[in-house]
Design a protein around this motif. Sequence first.
Motif, PDB file in Angstrom:
ATOM      1  N   ILE A  12       0.874  -1.315  -0.027  1.00 35.59           N
ATOM      2  CA  ILE A  12       0.094   0.011   0.057  1.00 35.59           C
ATOM      3  C   ILE A  12       0.954   1.357  -0.050  1.00 35.59           C
ATOM      4  N   LEU A  13       0.851   2.101  -0.991  1.00 35.04           N
ATOM      5  CA  LEU A  13       1.462   3.229  -0.975  1.00 35.04           C
ATOM      6  C   LEU A  13       1.292   4.194  -0.093  1.00 35.04           C
ATOM      7  N   VAL A  14       1.981   4.725   0.863  1.00 38.03           N
ATOM      8  CA  VAL A  14       1.592   5.836   1.725  1.00 38.03           C
ATOM      9  C   VAL A  14       2.768   6.819   1.680  1.00 38.03           C
ATOM     10  N   GLU A  15       2.150   8.244   1.756  1.00 38.51           N
ATOM     11  CA  GLU A  15       2.989   9.260   1.710  1.00 38.51           C
ATOM     12  C   GLU A  15       3.038   9.516   3.341  1.00 38.51           C
ATOM     13  N   GLU A  16       4.475   9.256   3.764  1.00 43.60           N
ATOM     14  CA  GLU A  16       5.009   9.481   5.142  1.00 43.60           C
ATOM     15  C   GLU A  16       4.533  10.685   5.706  1.00 43.60           C
ATOM     16  N   ASP A  17       4.744  11.967   4.912  1.00 39.08           N
ATOM     17  CA  ASP A  17       4.267  13.086   5.624  1.00 39.08           C
ATOM     18  C   ASP A  17       3.095  13.609   5.599  1.00 39.08           C
ATOM     19  N   GLU A  18       1.908  12.744   4.846  1.00 41.09           N
ATOM     20  CA  GLU A  18       0.884  13.156   4.617  1.00 41.09           C
ATOM     21  C   GLU A  18      -0.247  12.099   5.457  1.00 41.09           C
ATOM     22  N   VAL A  19       0.375  11.320   6.269  1.00 39.87           N
ATOM     23  CA  VAL A  19      -0.502  10.457   7.117  1.00 39.87           C
ATOM     24  C   VAL A  19      -0.361  10.875   8.790  1.00 39.87           C
ATOM     25  N   GLU A  20      -1.413  10.752   9.381  1.00 40.33           N
ATOM     26  CA  GLU A  20      -1.445  10.992  10.881  1.00 40.33           C
ATOM     27  C   GLU A  20      -1.933   9.671  11.591  1.00 40.33           C
ATOM     28  N   ARG A  21      -1.242   9.482  12.620  1.00 40.65           N
ATOM     29  CA  ARG A  21      -1.628   8.365  13.667  1.00 40.65           C
ATOM     30  C   ARG A  21      -3.389   8.298  13.882  1.00 40.65           C
ATOM     31  N   GLY A  22      -3.824   7.367  13.640  1.00 44.67           N
ATOM     32  CA  GLY A  22      -5.355   7.170  13.983  1.00 44.67           C
ATOM     33  C   GLY A  22      -6.062   7.503  12.693  1.00 44.67           C
ATOM     34  N   GLU A  23      -5.410   7.648  11.543  1.00 42.78           N
ATOM     35  CA  GLU A  23      -6.155   7.792  10.245  1.00 42.78           C
ATOM     36  C   GLU A  23      -6.543   6.513   9.603  1.00 42.78           C
ATOM     37  N   THR A  24      -7.541   6.297   9.271  1.00 47.49           N
ATOM     38  CA  THR A  24      -8.006   5.051   8.528  1.00 47.49           C
ATOM     39  C   THR A  24      -7.653   5.032   7.044  1.00 47.49           C
ATOM     40  N   LEU A  25      -7.217   3.883   6.420  1.00 41.13           N
ATOM     41  CA  LEU A  25      -7.046   3.653   5.192  1.00 41.13           C
ATOM     42  C   LEU A  25      -7.807   2.270   4.821  1.00 41.13           C
ATOM     43  N   GLN A  26      -8.062   1.948   3.329  1.00 43.94           N
ATOM     44  CA  GLN A  26      -8.611   0.687   3.025  1.00 43.94           C
ATOM     45  C   GLN A  26      -7.585   0.216   2.097  1.00 43.94           C
ATOM     46  N   CYS A  27      -7.281  -1.233   2.155  1.00 40.02           N
ATOM     47  CA  CYS A  27      -6.586  -1.909   1.320  1.00 40.02           C
ATOM     48  C   CYS A  27      -7.428  -2.134  -0.082  1.00 40.02           C
ATOM     49  N   GLU A  28      -6.861  -2.011  -1.210  1.00 38.67           N
ATOM     50  CA  GLU A  28      -7.562  -2.035  -2.214  1.00 38.67           C
ATOM     51  C   GLU A  28      -7.711  -3.558  -2.851  1.00 38.67           C
ATOM     52  N   GLU A  29      -6.796  -4.296  -2.258  1.00 36.92           N
ATOM     53  CA  GLU A  29      -6.608  -5.576  -2.749  1.00 36.92           C
ATOM     54  C   GLU A  29      -7.804  -6.722  -2.097  1.00 36.92           C
ATOM     55  N   CYS A  30      -7.901  -6.483  -0.527  1.00 37.58           N
ATOM     56  CA  CYS A  30      -8.592  -7.328   0.003  1.00 37.58           C
ATOM     57  C   CYS A  30      -9.813  -6.441   0.635  1.00 37.58           C
ATOM     58  N   GLY A  31      -9.677  -5.179   0.859  1.00 35.53           N
ATOM     59  CA  GLY A  31     -11.134  -4.219   1.335  1.00 35.53           C
ATOM     60  C   GLY A  31     -10.918  -4.086   2.697  1.00 35.53           C
ATOM     61  N   VAL A  32      -9.979  -4.692   3.472  1.00 36.34           N
ATOM     62  CA  VAL A  32      -9.967  -4.505   5.123  1.00 36.34           C
ATOM     63  C   VAL A  32      -9.614  -3.065   5.379  1.00 36.34           C
ATOM     64  N   GLU A  33     -10.298  -2.647   6.428  1.00 39.49           N
ATOM     65  CA  GLU A  33     -10.030  -1.263   6.718  1.00 39.49           C
ATOM     66  C   GLU A  33      -8.892  -1.162   7.721  1.00 39.49           C
TER      67      GLU A  33
END
Length: 64
Positions: A12-33
């Motif tokens: 999963i591509l994540v911009e280190e300087d643009e994410v915050e602790r507690g933020e939620t993402l979703q895996c595009e492959e399996c759909g898990v939050e």
Amino acid sequence: MAVVCPECDNPILVEEDEVERGETLQCEECGVELEVVSVDPVELAAIEEAGYDDEDVMHLVEED
């Protein structure tokens, strides 16, 4: 930066300087939050789905 989904190992591509602790993402492959649990380094953890918990079930007793 790419981090790995803890459920399906998909990168999963994540911009280190643009994410915050507690933020939620979703895996595009399996759909898990996923929740960002650390930002240095970036770490993700699957969010447990709310719902059935066998320890919280109340058992009803029928009275005659």
